[in-house]
Design a protein around this motif. Structure first.
Motif, PDB file in Angstrom:
ATOM      1  N   SER A  47      20.534 -49.891  10.482  1.00 63.49           N
ATOM      2  CA  SER A  47      20.759 -48.959   9.282  1.00 63.49           C
ATOM      3  C   SER A  47      21.882 -48.290   9.630  1.00 63.49           C
ATOM      4  O   SER A  47      22.293 -47.648  10.737  1.00 63.49           O
ATOM      5  CB  SER A  47      19.413 -48.165   9.276  1.00 63.49           C
ATOM      6  OG  SER A  47      19.674 -46.815   8.209  1.00 63.49           O
ATOM      7  N   PRO A  48      22.669 -47.911   8.414  1.00 63.36           N
ATOM      8  CA  PRO A  48      23.907 -47.011   8.754  1.00 63.36           C
ATOM      9  C   PRO A  48      23.472 -45.734   8.953  1.00 63.36           C
ATOM     10  O   PRO A  48      24.373 -44.891   9.261  1.00 63.36           O
ATOM     11  CB  PRO A  48      24.618 -47.267   7.150  1.00 63.36           C
ATOM     12  CG  PRO A  48      23.677 -47.952   6.410  1.00 63.36           C
ATOM     13  CD  PRO A  48      22.555 -48.793   7.216  1.00 63.36           C
ATOM     14  N   ASP A  52      22.308 -44.161  15.987  1.00 61.03           N
ATOM     15  CA  ASP A  52      22.989 -45.117  16.732  1.00 61.03           C
ATOM     16  C   ASP A  52      24.156 -45.960  16.212  1.00 61.03           C
ATOM     17  O   ASP A  52      24.971 -46.827  16.731  1.00 61.03           O
ATOM     18  CB  ASP A  52      22.107 -46.139  17.637  1.00 61.03           C
ATOM     19  CG  ASP A  52      21.245 -45.408  18.250  1.00 61.03           C
ATOM     20  OD1 ASP A  52      21.448 -44.516  19.052  1.00 61.03           O
ATOM     21  OD2 ASP A  52      19.988 -45.676  18.104  1.00 61.03           O
ATOM     22  N   PHE A  53      24.471 -45.676  14.738  1.00 55.73           N
ATOM     23  CA  PHE A  53      25.390 -46.318  14.107  1.00 55.73           C
ATOM     24  C   PHE A  53      26.928 -46.215  14.748  1.00 55.73           C
ATOM     25  O   PHE A  53      27.525 -47.372  14.520  1.00 55.73           O
ATOM     26  CB  PHE A  53      25.350 -46.061  12.614  1.00 55.73           C
ATOM     27  CG  PHE A  53      26.418 -46.873  11.720  1.00 55.73           C
ATOM     28  CD1 PHE A  53      25.836 -48.214  11.160  1.00 55.73           C
ATOM     29  CD2 PHE A  53      27.685 -46.167  11.025  1.00 55.73           C
ATOM     30  CE1 PHE A  53      26.623 -48.731  10.479  1.00 55.73           C
ATOM     31  CE2 PHE A  53      28.309 -47.109  10.344  1.00 55.73           C
ATOM     32  CZ  PHE A  53      27.843 -48.248  10.012  1.00 55.73           C
ATOM     33  N   THR A  54      27.197 -45.046  15.212  1.00 54.18           N
ATOM     34  CA  THR A  54      28.591 -44.877  15.309  1.00 54.18           C
ATOM     35  C   THR A  54      29.077 -45.725  16.501  1.00 54.18           C
ATOM     36  O   THR A  54      30.034 -46.675  16.428  1.00 54.18           O
ATOM     37  CB  THR A  54      28.871 -43.483  15.606  1.00 54.18           C
ATOM     38  OG1 THR A  54      28.485 -42.600  14.519  1.00 54.18           O
ATOM     39  CG2 THR A  54      30.469 -43.053  16.019  1.00 54.18           C
ATOM     40  N   TRP A 104      34.046 -37.093  23.364  1.00 56.06           N
ATOM     41  CA  TRP A 104      33.807 -36.980  21.952  1.00 56.06           C
ATOM     42  C   TRP A 104      32.611 -38.100  21.650  1.00 56.06           C
ATOM     43  O   TRP A 104      32.635 -39.363  22.081  1.00 56.06           O
ATOM     44  CB  TRP A 104      35.006 -37.413  21.202  1.00 56.06           C
ATOM     45  CG  TRP A 104      34.973 -37.339  19.646  1.00 56.06           C
ATOM     46  CD1 TRP A 104      34.207 -36.262  18.881  1.00 56.06           C
ATOM     47  CD2 TRP A 104      35.188 -38.397  18.687  1.00 56.06           C
ATOM     48  NE1 TRP A 104      34.520 -36.722  17.630  1.00 56.06           N
ATOM     49  CE2 TRP A 104      34.886 -37.872  17.372  1.00 56.06           C
ATOM     50  CE3 TRP A 104      36.212 -39.543  18.716  1.00 56.06           C
ATOM     51  CZ2 TRP A 104      35.466 -38.522  16.106  1.00 56.06           C
ATOM     52  CZ3 TRP A 104      36.574 -40.150  17.606  1.00 56.06           C
ATOM     53  CH2 TRP A 104      36.350 -39.763  16.277  1.00 56.06           C
ATOM     54  N   ASN A 105      31.663 -37.663  20.562  1.00 58.64           N
ATOM     55  CA  ASN A 105      30.605 -38.644  20.165  1.00 58.64           C
ATOM     56  C   ASN A 105      31.037 -39.149  18.719  1.00 58.64           C
ATOM     57  O   ASN A 105      30.081 -40.025  18.191  1.00 58.64           O
ATOM     58  CB  ASN A 105      29.388 -37.868  20.024  1.00 58.64           C
ATOM     59  CG  ASN A 105      29.365 -36.684  18.899  1.00 58.64           C
ATOM     60  OD1 ASN A 105      30.196 -36.669  17.999  1.00 58.64           O
ATOM     61  ND2 ASN A 105      28.413 -35.841  18.987  1.00 58.64           N
ATOM     62  N   GLY A 106      32.041 -39.010  18.333  1.00 57.86           N
ATOM     63  CA  GLY A 106      32.620 -39.732  16.770  1.00 57.86           C
ATOM     64  C   GLY A 106      32.000 -38.996  15.612  1.00 57.86           C
ATOM     65  O   GLY A 106      32.365 -39.687  14.632  1.00 57.86           O
ATOM     66  N   TYR A 170      26.451 -55.209  14.857  1.00 57.79           N
ATOM     67  CA  TYR A 170      27.043 -55.456  16.259  1.00 57.79           C
ATOM     68  C   TYR A 170      28.139 -54.483  16.393  1.00 57.79           C
ATOM     69  O   TYR A 170      29.105 -55.099  15.764  1.00 57.79           O
ATOM     70  CB  TYR A 170      26.962 -56.957  16.419  1.00 57.79           C
ATOM     71  CG  TYR A 170      25.913 -57.929  16.218  1.00 57.79           C
ATOM     72  CD1 TYR A 170      24.660 -57.780  17.191  1.00 57.79           C
ATOM     73  CD2 TYR A 170      25.541 -58.085  14.764  1.00 57.79           C
ATOM     74  CE1 TYR A 170      23.766 -58.369  17.256  1.00 57.79           C
ATOM     75  CE2 TYR A 170      24.203 -58.843  14.836  1.00 57.79           C
ATOM     76  CZ  TYR A 170      23.239 -59.083  15.970  1.00 57.79           C
ATOM     77  OH  TYR A 170      22.172 -59.837  15.838  1.00 57.79           O
ATOM     78  N   ILE A 171      27.935 -53.732  17.271  1.00 56.80           N
ATOM     79  CA  ILE A 171      28.668 -52.323  17.159  1.00 56.80           C
ATOM     80  C   ILE A 171      29.334 -52.199  18.752  1.00 56.80           C
ATOM     81  O   ILE A 171      28.259 -52.108  19.691  1.00 56.80           O
ATOM     82  CB  ILE A 171      28.196 -51.025  16.599  1.00 56.80           C
ATOM     83  CG1 ILE A 171      27.899 -51.161  15.242  1.00 56.80           C
ATOM     84  CG2 ILE A 171      29.152 -49.863  16.978  1.00 56.80           C
ATOM     85  CD1 ILE A 171      27.059 -50.226  14.702  1.00 56.80           C
ATOM     86  N   SER A 172      30.574 -51.688  19.082  1.00 56.79           N
ATOM     87  CA  SER A 172      30.801 -51.229  20.284  1.00 56.79           C
ATOM     88  C   SER A 172      31.890 -50.460  20.091  1.00 56.79           C
ATOM     89  O   SER A 172      32.689 -50.483  19.006  1.00 56.79           O
ATOM     90  CB  SER A 172      31.426 -52.401  21.262  1.00 56.79           C
ATOM     91  OG  SER A 172      30.167 -53.011  21.921  1.00 56.79           O
ATOM     92  N   CYS A 173      32.034 -49.048  21.023  1.00 54.54           N
ATOM     93  CA  CYS A 173      33.235 -48.549  20.876  1.00 54.54           C
ATOM     94  C   CYS A 173      33.865 -48.338  22.130  1.00 54.54           C
ATOM     95  O   CYS A 173      33.275 -48.512  23.339  1.00 54.54           O
ATOM     96  CB  CYS A 173      32.514 -46.783  20.703  1.00 54.54           C
ATOM     97  SG  CYS A 173      32.095 -46.535  19.117  1.00 54.54           S
ATOM     98  N   ALA A 174      35.233 -48.211  22.306  1.00 53.72           N
ATOM     99  CA  ALA A 174      35.980 -48.123  23.550  1.00 53.72           C
ATOM    100  C   ALA A 174      36.831 -46.861  23.533  1.00 53.72           C
ATOM    101  O   ALA A 174      37.383 -46.415  22.409  1.00 53.72           O
ATOM    102  CB  ALA A 174      36.849 -49.506  23.537  1.00 53.72           C
TER     103      ALA A 174
END
Ligand code: NAG
Ligand code: NAG
Ligand code: CU
Length: 224
Positions: A47-48, A52-54, A104-106, A170-174
């Motif tokens: 769900s957007p 956990d979407f960020t 930072w958490n976005g 399917y998400i990832s942050c760097a």
């Protein structure tokens, strides 16, 4: 008849292994898994509006922030190939001044989209719509030359639309530090940059004829 349970089990096993994780940051000549906030597992966000979407459910925090020169190639490598039909996008979020990418958490209106992969026409051979990212193992773009220097999160999302009405993200942050940038100030958005009712999410990719035009959810990319 007596083989039916075995067939059902095999189908389940295949759908589980068909999930995937963006494990690796590609930034200029650097390849890093340590700069990626590693997702806990390969289950999609559903769900957007999920918290956990960020940046997905984090299993292992990133231990590195990678320097990237503006104008370099940036993107992510997958632990698989993109198995589920649907669009993809890369976003860039600027850590507020006074904080770092690592801290930072976005949150907040800090994000721009810098690339997207949408539908390709005509329909794919499966009878479903086809998408430009389908079957690829990595997605990269150019980090706009004009974005300001500083710490950023680079975020990728690929949206599986194979179950109509139940998208999978399917998400990832760097974590990156941009150097050699400029002074552009494009319009920024918050996460999520769209709602669950976005036509790019509710579409049936199996409709025949294929719906047209298809618009990837979120803003159009800033390319600087
Ligand atoms: C990034 O660049 C800064 C400034 O040049 C340098 O101090 C730092 O060590 C670099 N970081 C990495 C991970 O290479
Ligand atoms: C993210 O950080 C902001 C600012 O520090 C804070 O207000 C917010 O509660 C945080 N959100 C989450 C989900 O931790
Ligand atoms: Cu899957």
């Amino acid at each position: 008849m007596k083989f039916a349970p075995v067939v059902a089990f095999a189908a389940l096993a295949q759908s589980a292994s068909a999930h995937y994780i963006w494990t690796t940051l590609l930034a200029g000549s650097t390849t890093s898994t340590a700069a990626v906030r590693q997702p806990l597992n390969n289950s999609p966000v559903t769900s957007p509006t999920s918290s956990d979407f960020t940046c997905n459910v984090i299993g292992t925090p990133a231990t590195q922030t990678v320097n990237v020169t503006a104008g370099s190639t940036v993107g992510f490598k997958l632990d698989n190939t993109i198995y589920h039909l649907g669009p993809a996008a890369i976003y860039l979020g600027k850590a507020p001044s006074g904080t770092t990418a690592a801290a930072w958490n976005g949150s907040g209106a800090s994000w721009i989209k810098i690339a997207e992969w949408g539908a390709t026409y005509p329909q794919g051979t499966s009878g479903a719509m086809s998408f430009a990212d389908y079957n690829l193992g990595q997605l990269t773009t150019t980090l706009p030359r004009t974005v300001p220097n500083g710490d950023y999160l680079l975020r990728i999302e690929q949206i599986g639309l194979h179950v109509v009405g139940a998208p999978q993200w399917y998400i990832s942050c760097a974590q990156i530090t941009v150097t050699g940038g400029g002074s552009a100030s494009p319009t920024k958005v918050s996460m999520p940059p769209y709602s669950a009712s976005d036509p790019g999410l509710t579409v049936s990719i199996y409709a025949n004829p294929a719906p047209s035009p298809y618009v990837v959810p979120g803003p159009r990319p800033f390319t600087g």
